[in-house]
Design an enzyme around this catalytic site. Structure first.
Site, PDB file in Angstrom:
ATOM      1  N   VAL A  87       6.424   2.860  -2.429  1.00 41.32           N
ATOM      2  CA  VAL A  87       7.241   1.908  -3.187  1.00 41.32           C
ATOM      3  C   VAL A  87       6.393   0.702  -3.604  1.00 41.32           C
ATOM      4  O   VAL A  87       6.491   0.214  -4.733  1.00 41.32           O
ATOM      5  CB  VAL A  87       8.477   1.479  -2.360  1.00 41.32           C
ATOM      6  CG1 VAL A  87       9.243   0.367  -3.049  1.00 41.32           C
ATOM      7  CG2 VAL A  87       9.403   2.687  -2.134  1.00 41.32           C
ATOM      8  N   SER A 142       0.105  -3.569   6.672  1.00 43.26           N
ATOM      9  CA  SER A 142      -0.038  -3.629   8.135  1.00 43.26           C
ATOM     10  C   SER A 142      -1.435  -4.126   8.521  1.00 43.26           C
ATOM     11  O   SER A 142      -2.320  -4.285   7.669  1.00 43.26           O
ATOM     12  CB  SER A 142       0.186  -2.244   8.728  1.00 43.26           C
ATOM     13  OG  SER A 142      -0.965  -1.457   8.518  1.00 43.26           O
ATOM     14  N   GLY A 148      10.802  10.664  -2.516  1.00 46.47           N
ATOM     15  CA  GLY A 148      11.721   9.826  -1.730  1.00 46.47           C
ATOM     16  C   GLY A 148      11.315   9.711  -0.276  1.00 46.47           C
ATOM     17  O   GLY A 148      11.785   8.827   0.429  1.00 46.47           O
ATOM     18  N   SER A 186      -4.455  -2.311   7.174  1.00 51.57           N
ATOM     19  CA  SER A 186      -4.927  -2.559   5.809  1.00 51.57           C
ATOM     20  C   SER A 186      -5.415  -3.991   5.605  1.00 51.57           C
ATOM     21  O   SER A 186      -6.243  -4.245   4.714  1.00 51.57           O
ATOM     22  CB  SER A 186      -3.784  -2.315   4.813  1.00 51.57           C
ATOM     23  OG  SER A 186      -3.217  -1.045   5.005  1.00 51.57           O
ATOM     24  N   THR A 202       0.811  -1.230   0.000  1.00 51.79           N
ATOM     25  CA  THR A 202       0.000   0.000   0.000  1.00 51.79           C
ATOM     26  C   THR A 202       0.840   1.275   0.000  1.00 51.79           C
ATOM     27  O   THR A 202       0.320   2.359  -0.217  1.00 51.79           O
ATOM     28  CB  THR A 202      -0.912   0.016   1.254  1.00 51.79           C
ATOM     29  OG1 THR A 202      -0.085  -0.266   2.390  1.00 51.79           O
ATOM     30  CG2 THR A 202      -2.018  -1.017   1.149  1.00 51.79           C
ATOM     31  N   GLY A 203       2.152   1.170   0.282  1.00 46.03           N
ATOM     32  CA  GLY A 203       3.014   2.345   0.387  1.00 46.03           C
ATOM     33  C   GLY A 203       3.451   2.876  -0.975  1.00 46.03           C
ATOM     34  O   GLY A 203       3.067   2.341  -2.029  1.00 46.03           O
ATOM     35  N   HIS A 253      16.331  11.926  -8.096  1.00 44.43           N
ATOM     36  CA  HIS A 253      17.321  12.466  -7.156  1.00 44.43           C
ATOM     37  C   HIS A 253      18.559  12.902  -7.946  1.00 44.43           C
ATOM     38  O   HIS A 253      19.104  12.133  -8.748  1.00 44.43           O
ATOM     39  CB  HIS A 253      17.753  11.395  -6.152  1.00 44.43           C
ATOM     40  CG  HIS A 253      16.743  11.129  -5.071  1.00 44.43           C
ATOM     41  ND1 HIS A 253      15.546  11.805  -4.958  1.00 44.43           N
ATOM     42  CD2 HIS A 253      16.779  10.252  -4.029  1.00 44.43           C
ATOM     43  CE1 HIS A 253      14.888  11.350  -3.904  1.00 44.43           C
ATOM     44  NE2 HIS A 253      15.605  10.405  -3.321  1.00 44.43           N
ATOM     45  N   ASN A 256      14.233   8.134  -8.446  1.00 40.55           N
ATOM     46  CA  ASN A 256      14.452   7.548  -7.118  1.00 40.55           C
ATOM     47  C   ASN A 256      13.509   6.411  -6.774  1.00 40.55           C
ATOM     48  O   ASN A 256      13.916   5.460  -6.098  1.00 40.55           O
ATOM     49  CB  ASN A 256      14.366   8.638  -6.041  1.00 40.55           C
ATOM     50  CG  ASN A 256      13.102   9.446  -6.128  1.00 40.55           C
ATOM     51  OD1 ASN A 256      12.844  10.082  -7.153  1.00 40.55           O
ATOM     52  ND2 ASN A 256      12.299   9.431  -5.093  1.00 40.55           N
ATOM     53  N   LEU A 288       8.580  -2.559   2.665  1.00 44.42           N
ATOM     54  CA  LEU A 288       8.114  -2.347   4.042  1.00 44.42           C
ATOM     55  C   LEU A 288       8.831  -1.190   4.702  1.00 44.42           C
ATOM     56  O   LEU A 288      10.019  -0.945   4.441  1.00 44.42           O
ATOM     57  CB  LEU A 288       8.373  -3.606   4.873  1.00 44.42           C
ATOM     58  CG  LEU A 288       7.426  -4.787   4.640  1.00 44.42           C
ATOM     59  CD1 LEU A 288       7.981  -6.036   5.312  1.00 44.42           C
ATOM     60  CD2 LEU A 288       6.021  -4.467   5.147  1.00 44.42           C
ATOM     61  N   CYS A 318      18.305   5.271  -2.304  1.00 44.79           N
ATOM     62  CA  CYS A 318      18.071   5.927  -3.599  1.00 44.79           C
ATOM     63  C   CYS A 318      19.132   6.987  -3.957  1.00 44.79           C
ATOM     64  O   CYS A 318      19.125   7.488  -5.090  1.00 44.79           O
ATOM     65  CB  CYS A 318      16.668   6.509  -3.651  1.00 44.79           C
ATOM     66  SG  CYS A 318      16.185   7.342  -2.149  1.00 44.79           S
TER      67      CYS A 318
END
Ligand code: NAP
Length: 349
Positions: free
Chosen positions: A12, A34, A178, A37, A9-10, A240, A326, A81, A147
């Protein structure tokens, strides 16, 4: 191969989902995040921030807890994570015989864990054989670098091979993506530059030295050059940028010899035809106003290293500006390329 995504879900994790659509070898089988979610449909659990439509096949998938027993049908997992939980969760997966290809920092400096960029240190995959998460070697961890260490080590590699690195000083200009989502407060970053990113500077030197290390048997011999880094956050979205000045062990005759180090450098994975590898790893920009994050970060699907302002330095030997995407080259795309190399080398099967 069937893959799971931990931290799906993040920021990345979402990039993994986007980049894996239509991948010729890998298919998303399971998504984990987590307790907040878990049990929800992905479309409810995630605040989708990618600028493409959330794929239909993902929308209705139920997010799982990051427990190995819930991922028994996958061949391996990608991890995006949060580092506060990645250490324990990734270890549990490796111990359960599920290979982990991680973006988190937790295992990057473990001497048995490869910190991998396929074009830079493909032979470091041999370190996997020294891991003992499982008796039969079926579970292991491979990490990709921070990154900043990604564009820095890719831009230093030909210089290191041709002249040797003595020392360097660099300043980063790091995009807001980032910092994940919601990341940096808008009032801190709009129309502003923040001259400090917590926890960032101490990673740059050790990761770059590990990446440029030489494997002798199962020992990784790291070069010893000092790195003085200043990490700043700037109001760009992706890409970046680094401004670096390098002292070399053997001084090149002129800047043409430095350029030749890049153009003559042999990419060790060029013949493998990995789907995510850029056709041309180095884009050497001759125009002095390039590279620029907004114009170039997405070139070659975000996997290219952009190098510009290559010039003789008044102090030390060589100065340059380097830039790479990045969250693609520096995170999810780099991890996918790592997995492709690990398939070719027979570690993933
Ligand atoms: P993020 O947006 O904050 O996402 C973190 C992910 O971890 C979410 O899926 C979250 O799930 C999950 N998570 C948090 N606590 C958990 C728990 N207790 N159990 C299971 N899952 C949990 O962070 P990010 O920017 O994507 O970064 C992810 C990792 O990649 C970090 O280790 C970061 O340092 C690294 N990295 C990031 C970048 C970048 O450019 N952003 C680059 C290289 C490496 P919920 O949604 O359920 O909370």
């Amino acid at each position: 191969m069937k893959v799971g995504i931990l931290g799906a879900t993040g920021a990345v994790g979402q990039k993994f989902i986007r980049l894996l659509q239509g991948h010729p070898w890998f298919e998303i089988e399971a998504l984990g995040a987590s307790e907040r979610s878990a049990g929800k449909k992905y479309k409810q659990a995630a605040n989708w921030i990618e600028d493409v439509v959330l794929p239909e096949s993902i929308k209705e998938m139920t997010v799982k807890n990051c427990e190995p027993s819930e991922f028994s049908t996958v061949d391996f997992v990608f991890s995006g994570l949060d580092s506060s939980v990645a250490g324990e969760i990734e270890k549990a997966f490796a111990t359960a015989g599920i290979p982990v290809i991680s973006n988190a920092k937790n295992y990057r400096q473990n001497p048995t864990v490869p910190l991998l960029i396929p074009e830079i240190n493909p032979d470091h995959t041999e370190l996997i054989k020294t891991q003992n998460f499982t008796k039969d070697g079926s579970g292991w961890i491979v990490t990709n670098p921070n990154c900043v260490a990604v564009p820095l080590s890719i831009s230093l590699k030909p210089l290191h091979d041709a002249f040797g690195i003595d020392s360097l000083i660099l300043t980063t200009m790091q995009a807001v993506s980032g910092a994940g989502y919601p990341g940096v407060a808008s009032l801190d970053i709009l129309g502003n530059v923040v001259p400090y990113i917590s926890g960032e500077e101490p990673k740059v030197g050790p990761e770059t030295r590990k990446l440029l290390g030489t494997l002798e048997g199962t020992d990784l011999i790291r070069p010893e050059f000092p790195v003085q880094a200043t990490a700043t956050r700037v109001p760009t979205i992706n890409g970046h940028m680094i401004s670096a000045t390098v002292k070399l062990k053997n001084t090149p005759a002129d800047i043409e010899e430095v350029k030749a180090a890049y153009t003559n450098w042999k990419n060790p994975i060029a013949n493998l035809k990995l789907p995510f590898a850029p056709k041309e790893l180095y884009k050497l920009h001759e125009e002095e106003k390039y590279p620029q994050p907004r114009l170039h970060a997405d070139w070659e699907n975000g996997m290219q290293l952009h190098l510009g302002r290559l010039r003789k330095a008044e102090v030390f030997d060589v100065s340059f500006v380097a830039m790479a995407h990045n969250t693609i080259r520096g995170a999810a795309g780099g991890a996918i390329l790592n997995a492709e190399l690990l398939v070719k080398k027979g570690f993933l099967k």
